[in-house]
Design a protein around this motif. Structure first.
Motif, PDB file in Angstrom:
ATOM      1  N   UNK A   1      -5.522   0.393  42.978  1.00 48.32           N
ATOM      2  CA  UNK A   1      -6.138   0.305  44.304  1.00 48.32           C
ATOM      3  C   UNK A   1      -5.124   0.540  45.424  1.00 48.32           C
ATOM      4  N   UNK A   2      -3.961  -0.111  45.344  1.00 41.90           N
ATOM      5  CA  UNK A   2      -3.057  -0.110  46.500  1.00 41.90           C
ATOM      6  C   UNK A   2      -1.836   0.781  46.382  1.00 41.90           C
ATOM      7  N   UNK A   3      -1.499   1.223  45.177  1.00 38.99           N
ATOM      8  CA  UNK A   3      -0.476   2.263  45.050  1.00 38.99           C
ATOM      9  C   UNK A   3      -1.108   3.630  44.802  1.00 38.99           C
ATOM     10  N   UNK A   4      -2.419   3.640  44.527  1.00 40.80           N
ATOM     11  CA  UNK A   4      -3.127   4.889  44.282  1.00 40.80           C
ATOM     12  C   UNK A   4      -4.111   5.239  45.374  1.00 40.80           C
ATOM     13  N   UNK A   5      -5.233   4.505  45.430  1.00 38.50           N
ATOM     14  CA  UNK A   5      -6.296   4.852  46.374  1.00 38.50           C
ATOM     15  C   UNK A   5      -5.895   4.635  47.829  1.00 38.50           C
ATOM     16  N   UNK A   6      -5.155   3.552  48.121  1.00 39.26           N
ATOM     17  CA  UNK A   6      -4.804   3.261  49.520  1.00 39.26           C
ATOM     18  C   UNK A   6      -4.004   4.398  50.155  1.00 39.26           C
ATOM     19  N   UNK A   7      -2.856   4.806  49.596  1.00 40.96           N
ATOM     20  CA  UNK A   7      -2.135   5.921  50.227  1.00 40.96           C
ATOM     21  C   UNK A   7      -2.887   7.247  50.121  1.00 40.96           C
ATOM     22  N   UNK A   8      -3.706   7.434  49.091  1.00 40.61           N
ATOM     23  CA  UNK A   8      -4.488   8.665  48.969  1.00 40.61           C
ATOM     24  C   UNK A   8      -5.438   8.816  50.150  1.00 40.61           C
ATOM     25  N   UNK A   9      -6.065   7.713  50.560  1.00 33.19           N
ATOM     26  CA  UNK A   9      -7.087   7.770  51.603  1.00 33.19           C
ATOM     27  C   UNK A   9      -6.505   7.712  53.014  1.00 33.19           C
ATOM     28  N   UNK A  10      -5.291   7.210  53.159  1.00 35.28           N
ATOM     29  CA  UNK A  10      -4.654   7.142  54.477  1.00 35.28           C
ATOM     30  C   UNK A  10      -3.631   8.268  54.603  1.00 35.28           C
ATOM     31  N   UNK A  11      -3.762   9.061  55.627  1.00 33.93           N
ATOM     32  CA  UNK A  11      -2.793  10.132  55.849  1.00 33.93           C
ATOM     33  C   UNK A  11      -1.573   9.509  56.522  1.00 33.93           C
ATOM     34  N   UNK A  12      -0.739   8.882  55.727  1.00 32.33           N
ATOM     35  CA  UNK A  12       0.445   8.196  56.247  1.00 32.33           C
ATOM     36  C   UNK A  12       1.713   8.681  55.545  1.00 32.33           C
ATOM     37  N   UNK A  13       1.595   9.776  54.797  1.00 29.16           N
ATOM     38  CA  UNK A  13       2.738  10.430  54.172  1.00 29.16           C
ATOM     39  C   UNK A  13       3.469   9.529  53.180  1.00 29.16           C
ATOM     40  N   UNK A  14       2.718   8.720  52.475  1.00 32.15           N
ATOM     41  CA  UNK A  14       3.235   7.960  51.352  1.00 32.15           C
ATOM     42  C   UNK A  14       2.583   8.524  50.089  1.00 32.15           C
ATOM     43  N   UNK A  15       3.390   8.932  49.155  1.00 34.20           N
ATOM     44  CA  UNK A  15       2.862   9.543  47.940  1.00 34.20           C
ATOM     45  C   UNK A  15       2.122   8.508  47.093  1.00 34.20           C
ATOM     46  N   UNK A  16       0.877   8.789  46.717  1.00 31.84           N
ATOM     47  CA  UNK A  16       0.167   7.860  45.830  1.00 31.84           C
ATOM     48  C   UNK A  16       0.727   7.938  44.420  1.00 31.84           C
ATOM     49  N   UNK A  17       0.603   6.830  43.690  1.00 30.67           N
ATOM     50  CA  UNK A  17       1.082   6.774  42.306  1.00 30.67           C
ATOM     51  C   UNK A  17      -0.099   6.456  41.397  1.00 30.67           C
ATOM     52  N   UNK A  18      -0.208   7.203  40.310  1.00 31.22           N
ATOM     53  CA  UNK A  18      -1.342   7.048  39.405  1.00 31.22           C
ATOM     54  C   UNK A  18      -0.849   6.766  37.987  1.00 31.22           C
ATOM     55  N   UNK A  19      -1.547   5.864  37.329  1.00 28.74           N
ATOM     56  CA  UNK A  19      -1.225   5.487  35.955  1.00 28.74           C
ATOM     57  C   UNK A  19      -2.526   5.272  35.195  1.00 28.74           C
ATOM     58  N   UNK A  20      -2.614   5.843  33.982  1.00 28.50           N
ATOM     59  CA  UNK A  20      -3.816   5.677  33.163  1.00 28.50           C
ATOM     60  C   UNK A  20      -4.048   4.202  32.856  1.00 28.50           C
ATOM     61  N   UNK A  21      -2.978   3.459  32.615  1.00 24.03           N
ATOM     62  CA  UNK A  21      -3.116   2.030  32.323  1.00 24.03           C
ATOM     63  C   UNK A  21      -3.747   1.312  33.516  1.00 24.03           C
TER      64      UNK A  21
END
Length: 521
Positions: free
Chosen positions: A125-145
């Motif tokens: 939610x907060x390392x993936x979707x949050x930066x993805x949805x906010x254009x704040x130039x923070x790279x989102x991180x995604x993990x299958x786990x």
């Protein structure tokens, strides 16, 4: 795209909605249907302190917006039980009545173990979707786990909602990006539920969304809703574009409607707001006046001119750039050195995530640098208050301010701007507001700024302090009128009335009428 959020004169929404109006709407149109709200964050948390077990309201725009609605509606609020004393005050099913002083609805707490919480909440939610949805130039991180844990938590919440509904018709009102899969799970398991979801953060354009590895499953999950709400028309348009590109569905852009597998989802903008009447009244209380004196004591003395910022410590809020703007202002306007101070309240947030730890360190460095550069004797240009403060305490700060800076790099709405305006019954003070906050569409009489431009924000501080009294008063009157008209109760009424007009295309399930709660005013 014709999805205007304006209100037609003479319509049921062309009025100032109050708590009693909302309660009357629910009583007349939803007498036989339970209201179940769902969010990750709970509206009340029980914790152990040095003074014993206490119940507090967390600092949360979502909780402060939805709690008055739930007080008016009753029903059940399903949320994650996060307090270290939460289990001690609930029944065996995790239920208790809230608020503590005047119980009016049920809080159903859902329990998550630490690893599951870390992977679902802090991870996806907060390392993936949050930066993805906010254009704040923070790279989102995604993990299958993390995605699998997100899916699992959505399933846990689905089971809790279905248990609370107990096979009866219910209106389920889901909050935010933590539960993108929940609507489909509920619709598959309990077709008689009417489901609405409000996404409190921006929705990105379809090119940005493409980097999300599980976007088709996420979009399908959200299409389990009967009604899907965002703050702004642009967010709705982005969602419709994403579905048109990535999912097999019929997308009717002019109507704001998506059909998939014979089921329709209506997509609408619903800009969220606050209880203006309550804020306006509370700001005039003796308690708030006492808090004003306490803030002066915390700062050591009363500044001649005071600017304020109130934010969670999040990289989307633009706090370091705001502080740098103050530095530039003092550099270019020496006549204000020693006269202007800035009080920044920072509510700790997501401190387990490295990006947030880095942000805290950066803010501390900026505060120290500016104070060392411009401080003299007892004068400190920046006062940094890190912690959680009550609405009454924050109103005291609102009342003291010559200007309030709300400068997020990107924000779905931002209720701090509206709370500041609602507190200024004296019609004083200037609001400096980011053009990239959703609130900017309603609060056009603020000084709108580009939060990425330090020089532009520094100029806005100068303009705020130099603004003639009659101009600042006119601006504040218009800001207050806009906030008073679009209350939290109107937001809830718009969502309910839109949902009530959505007819089911399927035969009745479990005795539920095919036109669920039809006949909205």
């Amino acid at each position: 795209m014709r999805m205007a959020s304006s209100v037609t004169p003479g319509s049921p929404l062309a009025k100032i909605w109050t708590k009693s109006d909302l309660l009357a709407l629910i009583s007349s149109k939803m007498k036989e249907v339970r209201l179940i709200a769902v969010s990750n964050r709970e509206p009340y948390v029980h914790r152990h302190t040095e003074n014993g077990l206490v119940c507090i309201q967390p600092a949360s725009g979502l909780a402060s917006a939805l709690d008055p609605v739930m007080r008016a509606c009753g029903g059940v609020w399903v949320a994650h039980g996060s307090g270290d004393a939460d289990r001690e005050v609930t029944d065996p099913r995790g239920r208790l009545k809230v608020p503590p002083q005047h119980p009016s609805y049920t809080l159903r707490r859902v329990w998550l173990d630490k690893q599951l919480e870390d992977e679902y909440y802090y991870g996806l939610a907060n390392e993936g979707l949050w930066p993805l949805c906010h254009i704040a130039f923070h790279r989102p991180r995604f993990s299958l786990r993390n995605w699998e844990s997100y899916r699992r938590v959505n399933r846990i919440f689905a089971d809790a909602v279905i248990e609370e509904a107990a096979g009866e018709p219910a209106f389920v009102f889901i909050q935010d990006y933590h539960f993108g899969l929940l609507p489909r799970m509920l619709k598959n398991d309990a077709p008689n539920l009417q489901i609405a979801q409000f996404w409190h953060i921006p929705w990105p354009n379809r090119e940005t969304l493409r980097v999300f590895p599980w976007q088709e499953e996420l979009l399908d999950g959200m299409l389990g809703n009967d009604l899907l709400g965002f703050h702004l028309r642009d967010h709705c348009a982005n969602f419709l574009d994403a579905v048109a590109r990535e999912v097999e569905a019929k997308v009717d852009r002019p109507r704001g409607e998506i059909t998939r597998g014979g089921k329709s989802t209506v997509v609408r903008p619903f800009p969220i707001s606050i209880d203006f009447k309550w804020h306006n009244r509370a700001a005039q209380s003796a308690e708030v006046k006492a808090e004003m004196a306490l803030w002066v004591k915390r700062m050591g003395s009363a500044p001649e001119l005071l600017g304020i910022g109130i934010d969670r410590l999040d990289y989307t809020k633009g706090i370091p750039d705001r502080l740098r703007a103050l530095d530039v202002f003092l550099e270019t306007n020496p006549q204000y050195r020693g006269r202007v101070a800035f009080a920044q309240v920072g509510v700790p947030s997501r401190t387990q995530i490295q990006d947030y730890q880095d942000l805290n360190a950066e803010i501390d460095r900026e505060v120290s640098r500016i104070n060392e550069k411009w401080g003299t004797g007892k004068y400190k240009p920046v006062h940094f208050f890190k912690g959680e403060y009550s609405q009454t305490e924050l109103m005291g700060l609102h009342r003291l301010a010559s200007f309030c800076m709300v400068s997020p790099l990107h924000d779905g709405m931002n209720l701090v701007a509206k709370e500041f305006v609602a507190s200024r019954f004296d019609e004083k003070g200037v609001l400096i507001l980011s053009s990239f906050a959703g609130a900017a569409e309603e609060l056009a009489d603020a000084l709108l700024v580009n939060p990425f431009s330090v020089d532009e924000m520094a100029d806005a501080i100068y303009r705020a302090l130099e603004m003639p009294r009659d101009e600042s008063q006119k601006r504040m009157r218009r800001l207050r009128a806009a906030t008073a008209e679009n209350t939290i109760y109107r937001w809830a009424a718009k969502i309910l009335m839109t949902l009530l007009k959505i007819d089911s295309s399927e035969p009745a399930e479990n005795g539920t009428p095919a036109t669920w709660a039809a006949g909205a005013a």
